[in-house]
Design a protein around this motif. Structure first.
Motif, PDB file in Angstrom:
ATOM      1  N   ARG A   1       0.842  -1.203   0.000  1.00 32.55           N
ATOM      2  CA  ARG A   1       0.000   0.000   0.000  1.00 32.55           C
ATOM      3  C   ARG A   1       0.873   1.248   0.000  1.00 32.55           C
ATOM      4  NH1 ARG A   1      -5.684   0.856   1.496  1.00 32.55           N
ATOM      5  NH2 ARG A   1      -5.736  -1.425   1.392  1.00 32.55           N
TER       6      ARG A   1
ATOM      7  N   THR B   1      -1.608   6.104  -2.027  1.00 29.76           N
ATOM      8  CA  THR B   1      -2.336   6.644  -3.180  1.00 29.76           C
ATOM      9  C   THR B   1      -3.639   5.859  -3.345  1.00 29.76           C
ATOM     10  OG1 THR B   1      -0.242   7.154  -4.262  1.00 29.76           O
ATOM     11  CG2 THR B   1      -2.213   7.123  -5.647  1.00 29.76           C
ATOM     12  N   PRO B   2      -4.760   6.543  -3.570  1.00 28.60           N
ATOM     13  CA  PRO B   2      -6.026   5.834  -3.758  1.00 28.60           C
ATOM     14  C   PRO B   2      -5.935   4.805  -4.885  1.00 28.60           C
ATOM     15  CG  PRO B   2      -6.416   8.179  -3.490  1.00 28.60           C
ATOM     16  CD  PRO B   2      -4.926   8.004  -3.591  1.00 28.60           C
ATOM     17  N   MET B   3      -6.587   3.666  -4.691  1.00 27.64           N
ATOM     18  CA  MET B   3      -6.497   2.580  -5.656  1.00 27.64           C
ATOM     19  C   MET B   3      -6.942   3.010  -7.044  1.00 27.64           C
ATOM     20  SD  MET B   3      -8.278  -1.197  -5.611  1.00 27.64           S
ATOM     21  CE  MET B   3      -8.218  -2.233  -7.079  1.00 27.64           C
TER      22      MET B   3
ATOM     23  N   TRP C   1      -6.705   5.749  -8.479  1.00 28.07           N
ATOM     24  CA  TRP C   1      -5.688   6.577  -9.127  1.00 28.07           C
ATOM     25  C   TRP C   1      -4.541   5.726  -9.662  1.00 28.07           C
ATOM     26  CZ3 TRP C   1      -5.069  11.142 -11.228  1.00 28.07           C
ATOM     27  CH2 TRP C   1      -3.774  11.602 -11.491  1.00 28.07           C
TER      28      TRP C   1
ATOM     29  N   LYS D   1      -8.526  -1.221   4.401  1.00 25.90           N
ATOM     30  CA  LYS D   1      -7.309  -1.004   5.184  1.00 25.90           C
ATOM     31  C   LYS D   1      -7.456  -1.488   6.618  1.00 25.90           C
ATOM     32  CE  LYS D   1      -4.031   2.588   6.602  1.00 25.90           C
ATOM     33  NZ  LYS D   1      -3.689   4.044   6.519  1.00 25.90           N
TER      34      LYS D   1
END
Length: 273
Positions: free
Chosen positions: A24, A27-29, A31, A231
């Motif tokens: 991880r 950064t947002p997935m 993106w 998460k």
């Protein structure tokens, strides 16, 4: 425990994924999935084979070769775009589940049980070959796969809900063979109903089969979680695994796509001196 006669690994091809998938990044997935230009080296698509005195069991069933030969295997449109961005598969003709089991001396007809860590495509590829077996999967996983957003969430319903499959939903924990040698329990995070299996053997290191809770056992040991999934759930399940390792000295964590898994299992299969 002595009732387990052998634990083996076969791979139904390989998959390249994004580096952000493995670890991880913050950064947002959405993106990194749409913008990343990098792929990992090919990683195995592992299936674990447990030979017990009372039957033959699989942990996961790999990727279906039709995913690289059938142009209609994946969805079209925007969802198809995301599937293509997420993973690249290579599967040879002799890398089907049936062929890989035969390679190490097993007939797929002898498989009594398939435990599915979760219902993403690279874990359910052999379901069509297992209509004779019991299929154990987390109840929450079945619910997610039936949901309205299933396809966007990684569940390909037409490849999951096949005719004549014998589903056994798991709600909590299960002693698979009734002797404590293989204990199934839920480790949600990557998906809502992900599950893992603790395998205990006399004179050999205990094993923990974790599906996609991690893509690298060394990262999991450090508490690093992958970039796909919830998460909070991933962190909680990772902590549970770390605590389990403290209670079971020498515990070997085996993931579905860890390139080190083959070597880790080979080492774990050597008698403890």
């Amino acid at each position: 425990m002595q009732s387990i006669e052998k634990v083996s690994l076969v791979s139904t091809g390989s998959v390249a994924i994004r580096p952000e998938h493995v670890s991880r990044s913050g950064t947002p997935m959405l993106w990194w999935l749409t913008t990343s230009r990098r792929w990992t080296p090919p990683r195995p698509i592992n299936v674990y084979v447990i030979e017990h005195a009372n039957g033959l069991a699989l942990f996961d069933t790999g990727q279906n070769r039709a995913s690289v030969t059938d142009p209609d295997y994946f969805p079209r449109g925007l969802n198809g775009f995301f599937y293509r961005r997420l993973a690249r598969f290579e599967i040879a003709p002799d890398e089907t589940l049936t062929a890989q089991l035969a390679r190490i001396g097993y007939d797929i007809a002898d498989v009594d049980t398939a435990v599915i860590s979760h219902l993403h495509q690279d874990h359910i590829g052999g379901l069509s070959e297992l209509t004779h077996a019991r299929i154990i999967v987390g109840e929450a996983e079945l619910d997610a796969a039936r949901g309205r957003s299933a396809e966007l969430d990684g569940y390909l319903q037409k490849h999951i809900f096949l005719p004549d499959l014998h589903w056994e939903p798991l709600r909590g924990e299960l002693d698979l063979f009734g002797d404590g040698s293989v204990m199934l329990f839920l480790t949600p995070g990557h998906t809502p109903g992900s599950l893992s299996a603790l395998v205990q053997r006399t004179g050999l290191s205990p094993l923990l089969l974790v599906g996609d809770l991690t893509y690298d056992a060394a990262l999991l040991e450090k508490g690093v979680i992958p970039g796909v999934g919830d998460k909070a759930g991933l962190l909680a399940s990772t902590r549970r695994v770390i605590e389990l390792a403290e209670r079971h000295p020498g515990l070997v964590v085996l993931a579905a796509h860890d390139p080190a898994a083959q070597g880790l299992l080979a080492k774990a299969n050597r008698a403890i001196e």
